[in-house]
Design a protein around this motif. Structure first.
Motif, PDB file in Angstrom:
ATOM      1  N   ILE A  10       4.566   1.410   5.650  1.00 56.71           N
ATOM      2  CA  ILE A  10       5.445   2.312   4.907  1.00 56.71           C
ATOM      3  C   ILE A  10       6.487   1.435   4.218  1.00 56.71           C
ATOM      4  O   ILE A  10       7.134   0.612   4.862  1.00 56.71           O
ATOM      5  N   LYS A  11       6.630   1.644   2.919  1.00 52.64           N
ATOM      6  CA  LYS A  11       7.634   0.866   2.179  1.00 52.64           C
ATOM      7  C   LYS A  11       8.815   1.762   1.832  1.00 52.64           C
ATOM      8  O   LYS A  11       8.634   2.892   1.396  1.00 52.64           O
ATOM      9  N   ARG A  12      10.019   1.206   2.031  1.00 53.29           N
ATOM     10  CA  ARG A  12      11.226   1.945   1.665  1.00 53.29           C
ATOM     11  C   ARG A  12      11.722   1.411   0.331  1.00 53.29           C
ATOM     12  O   ARG A  12      11.987   0.225   0.161  1.00 53.29           O
ATOM     13  N   TYR A  13      11.846   2.335  -0.608  1.00 50.70           N
ATOM     14  CA  TYR A  13      12.352   1.981  -1.932  1.00 50.70           C
ATOM     15  C   TYR A  13      13.872   1.971  -1.927  1.00 50.70           C
ATOM     16  O   TYR A  13      14.511   2.451  -0.989  1.00 50.70           O
ATOM     17  N   ARG A  17      13.601   6.375  -0.365  1.00 48.22           N
ATOM     18  CA  ARG A  17      12.373   7.147  -0.177  1.00 48.22           C
ATOM     19  C   ARG A  17      11.346   6.258   0.509  1.00 48.22           C
ATOM     20  O   ARG A  17      11.287   5.059   0.286  1.00 48.22           O
ATOM     21  N   LEU A  18      10.543   6.883   1.348  1.00 51.03           N
ATOM     22  CA  LEU A  18       9.538   6.163   2.127  1.00 51.03           C
ATOM     23  C   LEU A  18       8.160   6.416   1.521  1.00 51.03           C
ATOM     24  O   LEU A  18       7.781   7.562   1.277  1.00 51.03           O
ATOM     25  N   TYR A  19       7.406   5.334   1.300  1.00 50.74           N
ATOM     26  CA  TYR A  19       6.136   5.400   0.591  1.00 50.74           C
ATOM     27  C   TYR A  19       4.993   4.939   1.498  1.00 50.74           C
ATOM     28  O   TYR A  19       4.988   3.819   2.005  1.00 50.74           O
ATOM     29  N   ASN A  20       4.010   5.812   1.703  1.00 53.04           N
ATOM     30  CA  ASN A  20       2.831   5.506   2.506  1.00 53.04           C
ATOM     31  C   ASN A  20       1.863   4.722   1.634  1.00 53.04           C
ATOM     32  O   ASN A  20       1.335   5.238   0.653  1.00 53.04           O
ATOM     33  N   THR A  21       1.617   3.468   1.978  1.00 50.04           N
ATOM     34  CA  THR A  21       0.775   2.612   1.139  1.00 50.04           C
ATOM     35  C   THR A  21      -0.713   2.964   1.245  1.00 50.04           C
ATOM     36  O   THR A  21      -1.479   2.582   0.365  1.00 50.04           O
ATOM     37  N   SER A  24      -0.774   6.528  -0.844  1.00 51.62           N
ATOM     38  CA  SER A  24      -0.028   6.452  -2.109  1.00 51.62           C
ATOM     39  C   SER A  24       0.815   7.699  -2.369  1.00 51.62           C
ATOM     40  O   SER A  24       0.786   8.272  -3.461  1.00 51.62           O
ATOM     41  N   ASP A  25       1.544   8.114  -1.336  1.00 45.09           N
ATOM     42  CA  ASP A  25       2.471   9.233  -1.530  1.00 45.09           C
ATOM     43  C   ASP A  25       3.721   9.015  -0.674  1.00 45.09           C
ATOM     44  O   ASP A  25       3.758   8.155   0.196  1.00 45.09           O
ATOM     45  N   TYR A  26       4.726   9.802  -0.975  1.00 42.40           N
ATOM     46  CA  TYR A  26       5.984   9.691  -0.246  1.00 42.40           C
ATOM     47  C   TYR A  26       5.890  10.485   1.057  1.00 42.40           C
ATOM     48  O   TYR A  26       5.215  11.516   1.119  1.00 42.40           O
TER      49      TYR A  26
END
Length: 187
Positions: A10-13, A17-21, A24-26
């Motif tokens: 999970i990437k935090r922008y 916002r948290l992004y599921n790699t 490809s959704d938040y």
């Protein structure tokens, strides 16, 4: 298909916002909690710096659940945790907690395994429902991290043709008594 042993990234922008790699959704903290309950490990990293934020977000999930009344940690345990940050015990506490949860999972597996062993009670009609209820309880207690091993699920008991109607009635009576006792225990 992803490897369940590989943590979900999970990437935090910068906008937090948290992004599921993988999908490809938040996602939200509740979504992340669901992934973990389903047995998936997660890794949350800051997109810009690459810092690992997993611990911070897991603590936030625990804090939110505790504040909503889903109290799992007694006040005495929380107090001891706070104390461990200010004492020499801080080096032992993480290992102790990890070992405690490992032992809990192991003992829960053994309980279900022992229930499935060839004994008269495990062979009684209705025990499959009881076993399923116990598995659900254990799963709830461990946040979805526990599951019965395949060998813990017994096969259906064979009914001998020579069993009489009286034997079946006696078994049904015993089952009704057990269900009544279980009902009283769950209250």
């Amino acid at each position: 298909m992803t490897d369940a042993k590989t943590p979900l990234l999970i990437k935090r922008y910068a906008s937090r916002r948290l992004y599921n790699t993988e999908t490809s959704d938040y996602v939200t903290l509740e979504d992340i909690s669901g992934f973990i309950s389903d047995g998936r490990d997660v890794k949350i990293v800051d997109l810009k710096s690459g810092d690992d934020l997993t611990r911070q977000y897991l603590l936030q999930i625990v804090a939110e659940r505790e504040s909503k009344g889903e109290s799992v940690l007694p006040v005495a345990v929380l107090t001891d945790l706070v104390r461990s940050y200010t004492s020499q015990a801080s080096s032992v506490v993480p290992q102790f907690l990890a070992m405690s949860f490992d032992m809990l999972r192991d003992s829960q597996s053994k309980v279900v395994d022992n229930m499935a062993k060839a004994n008269p009670i495990a062979q009684m009609p209705g025990m499959d429902a009881f076993r399923a209820q116990q598995e659900a309880f254990f799963k709830a207690m461990t946040g979805g991290q526990w599951s019965a091993t395949p060998e813990a699920k017994p096969s259906e008991p064979a009914v001998e043709p020579s069993e009489s109607k009286e034997d079946l009635d006696a078994i049904k009576t015993q089952l009704a008594e057990l269900q009544e006792k279980l009902g009283k225990l769950s209250k």
